[in-house]
Design a protein around this motif. Structure first.
Motif, PDB file in Angstrom:
ATOM      1  N   UNK A  34       9.457   9.102  11.669  1.00 44.70           N
ATOM      2  CA  UNK A  34       8.256   9.802  12.123  1.00 44.70           C
ATOM      3  C   UNK A  34       7.380  10.273  10.972  1.00 44.70           C
ATOM      4  N   UNK A  35       7.341   9.467   9.903  1.00 46.69           N
ATOM      5  CA  UNK A  35       6.430   9.768   8.808  1.00 46.69           C
ATOM      6  C   UNK A  35       5.043   9.257   9.182  1.00 46.69           C
ATOM      7  N   UNK A  36       4.042  10.023   8.847  1.00 48.17           N
ATOM      8  CA  UNK A  36       2.669   9.653   9.174  1.00 48.17           C
ATOM      9  C   UNK A  36       2.239   8.430   8.383  1.00 48.17           C
ATOM     10  N   UNK A  37       1.601   7.492   9.052  1.00 51.48           N
ATOM     11  CA  UNK A  37       1.114   6.276   8.389  1.00 51.48           C
ATOM     12  C   UNK A  37       0.119   6.629   7.290  1.00 51.48           C
ATOM     13  N   UNK A  38      -0.707   7.641   7.531  1.00 53.81           N
ATOM     14  CA  UNK A  38      -1.714   8.048   6.549  1.00 53.81           C
ATOM     15  C   UNK A  38      -1.104   8.661   5.292  1.00 53.81           C
ATOM     16  N   UNK A  39       0.093   9.195   5.410  1.00 56.96           N
ATOM     17  CA  UNK A  39       0.751   9.807   4.260  1.00 56.96           C
ATOM     18  C   UNK A  39       1.584   8.805   3.453  1.00 56.96           C
ATOM     19  N   UNK A  40       1.864   7.648   4.035  1.00 55.61           N
ATOM     20  CA  UNK A  40       2.680   6.641   3.362  1.00 55.61           C
ATOM     21  C   UNK A  40       1.865   5.965   2.258  1.00 55.61           C
ATOM     22  N   UNK A  41       2.450   5.883   1.089  1.00 51.72           N
ATOM     23  CA  UNK A  41       1.779   5.240  -0.032  1.00 51.72           C
ATOM     24  C   UNK A  41       2.460   3.919  -0.355  1.00 51.72           C
ATOM     25  N   UNK A  42       1.724   3.057  -1.030  1.00 51.41           N
ATOM     26  CA  UNK A  42       2.280   1.773  -1.467  1.00 51.41           C
ATOM     27  C   UNK A  42       3.462   2.029  -2.391  1.00 51.41           C
ATOM     28  N   UNK A  43       3.332   3.009  -3.259  1.00 47.48           N
ATOM     29  CA  UNK A  43       4.404   3.329  -4.197  1.00 47.48           C
ATOM     30  C   UNK A  43       5.687   3.690  -3.453  1.00 47.48           C
ATOM     31  N   UNK A  44       5.593   4.560  -2.459  1.00 47.85           N
ATOM     32  CA  UNK A  44       6.778   4.973  -1.700  1.00 47.85           C
ATOM     33  C   UNK A  44       7.347   3.808  -0.897  1.00 47.85           C
ATOM     34  N   UNK A  45       6.487   3.019  -0.283  1.00 50.82           N
ATOM     35  CA  UNK A  45       6.946   1.864   0.491  1.00 50.82           C
ATOM     36  C   UNK A  45       7.691   0.876  -0.408  1.00 50.82           C
ATOM     37  N   UNK A  46       7.161   0.639  -1.587  1.00 49.43           N
ATOM     38  CA  UNK A  46       7.811  -0.277  -2.541  1.00 49.43           C
ATOM     39  C   UNK A  46       9.165   0.263  -2.984  1.00 49.43           C
ATOM     40  N   UNK A  47       9.248   1.561  -3.211  1.00 49.06           N
ATOM     41  CA  UNK A  47      10.531   2.170  -3.581  1.00 49.06           C
ATOM     42  C   UNK A  47      11.545   2.009  -2.453  1.00 49.06           C
ATOM     43  N   UNK A  48      11.121   2.252  -1.228  1.00 48.06           N
ATOM     44  CA  UNK A  48      12.010   2.124  -0.070  1.00 48.06           C
ATOM     45  C   UNK A  48      12.465   0.684   0.131  1.00 48.06           C
ATOM     46  N   UNK A  49      11.585  -0.272  -0.144  1.00 46.69           N
ATOM     47  CA  UNK A  49      11.881  -1.689   0.076  1.00 46.69           C
ATOM     48  C   UNK A  49      12.529  -2.363  -1.128  1.00 46.69           C
ATOM     49  N   UNK A  50      12.601  -1.648  -2.246  1.00 50.84           N
ATOM     50  CA  UNK A  50      13.117  -2.221  -3.500  1.00 50.84           C
ATOM     51  C   UNK A  50      12.298  -3.445  -3.913  1.00 50.84           C
ATOM     52  N   UNK A  51      10.986  -3.261  -3.859  1.00 50.99           N
ATOM     53  CA  UNK A  51      10.024  -4.297  -4.236  1.00 50.99           C
ATOM     54  C   UNK A  51       9.072  -3.682  -5.259  1.00 50.99           C
ATOM     55  N   UNK A  52       8.762  -4.414  -6.293  1.00 56.60           N
ATOM     56  CA  UNK A  52       7.832  -3.917  -7.299  1.00 56.60           C
ATOM     57  C   UNK A  52       6.406  -3.854  -6.764  1.00 56.60           C
ATOM     58  N   UNK A  53       5.643  -2.918  -7.305  1.00 58.17           N
ATOM     59  CA  UNK A  53       4.242  -2.797  -6.864  1.00 58.17           C
ATOM     60  C   UNK A  53       3.450  -4.050  -7.181  1.00 58.17           C
ATOM     61  N   UNK A  54       3.731  -4.671  -8.321  1.00 60.72           N
ATOM     62  CA  UNK A  54       3.017  -5.909  -8.673  1.00 60.72           C
ATOM     63  C   UNK A  54       3.308  -6.995  -7.642  1.00 60.72           C
ATOM     64  N   UNK A  55       4.556  -7.061  -7.194  1.00 59.98           N
ATOM     65  CA  UNK A  55       4.928  -8.032  -6.160  1.00 59.98           C
ATOM     66  C   UNK A  55       4.205  -7.704  -4.861  1.00 59.98           C
ATOM     67  N   UNK A  56       4.154  -6.429  -4.520  1.00 59.31           N
ATOM     68  CA  UNK A  56       3.441  -6.026  -3.306  1.00 59.31           C
ATOM     69  C   UNK A  56       2.004  -6.520  -3.358  1.00 59.31           C
ATOM     70  N   UNK A  57       1.308  -6.220  -4.456  1.00 60.28           N
ATOM     71  CA  UNK A  57      -0.112  -6.579  -4.553  1.00 60.28           C
ATOM     72  C   UNK A  57      -0.330  -8.078  -4.755  1.00 60.28           C
ATOM     73  N   UNK A  58       0.701  -8.817  -5.132  1.00 57.66           N
ATOM     74  CA  UNK A  58       0.583 -10.267  -5.223  1.00 57.66           C
ATOM     75  C   UNK A  58       0.449 -10.871  -3.821  1.00 57.66           C
ATOM     76  N   UNK A  59       1.050 -10.200  -2.841  1.00 55.36           N
ATOM     77  CA  UNK A  59       1.078 -10.731  -1.479  1.00 55.36           C
ATOM     78  C   UNK A  59       0.196  -9.975  -0.495  1.00 55.36           C
ATOM     79  N   UNK A  60      -0.131  -8.728  -0.802  1.00 54.57           N
ATOM     80  CA  UNK A  60      -0.862  -7.884   0.153  1.00 54.57           C
ATOM     81  C   UNK A  60      -1.957  -7.099  -0.558  1.00 54.57           C
ATOM     82  N   UNK A  61      -2.990  -6.756   0.209  1.00 53.11           N
ATOM     83  CA  UNK A  61      -4.045  -5.915  -0.327  1.00 53.11           C
ATOM     84  C   UNK A  61      -3.751  -4.448  -0.054  1.00 53.11           C
ATOM     85  N   UNK A  62      -3.121  -4.169   1.078  1.00 52.97           N
ATOM     86  CA  UNK A  62      -2.786  -2.799   1.445  1.00 52.97           C
ATOM     87  C   UNK A  62      -1.659  -2.822   2.472  1.00 52.97           C
ATOM     88  N   UNK A  63      -1.233  -1.657   2.915  1.00 53.36           N
ATOM     89  CA  UNK A  63      -0.113  -1.568   3.848  1.00 53.36           C
ATOM     90  C   UNK A  63      -0.451  -2.210   5.192  1.00 53.36           C
TER      91      UNK A  63
END
Length: 75
Positions: A34-63
């Protein structure tokens, strides 16, 4: 829009697919907690998923792109 990487045979790259699965699983876990979508950051999502931020941005523009790709896969 999404940066879904596909080759000429319309076959999804397996590494890209694995990264997406990790991200969508982490996103779902945040929603279940029940975490708010607006409060979720790319950094936190990447930490939770064990994915680097560079990898995230290689495939996605935003959440939101993660949700769009999941929707397209479902179609």
């Amino acid at each position: 829009m999404t940066k879904l990487i596909m080759n000429n045979q319309l076959h999804i790259d397996q590494r890209t697919h694995q990264t997406h699965r990790k991200l969508i699983t982490a996103l779902q876990a945040n929603f279940k907690a029940q975490k708010s979508f607006n409060e979720l950051t790319v950094k936190q999502l990447c930490l939770d998923a064990h994915v680097g931020r560079a990898t995230f941005y290689r495939h996605h523009q935003d959440i939101e792109d993660i949700i769009v790709i999941e929707y397209l896969i479902a179609l």
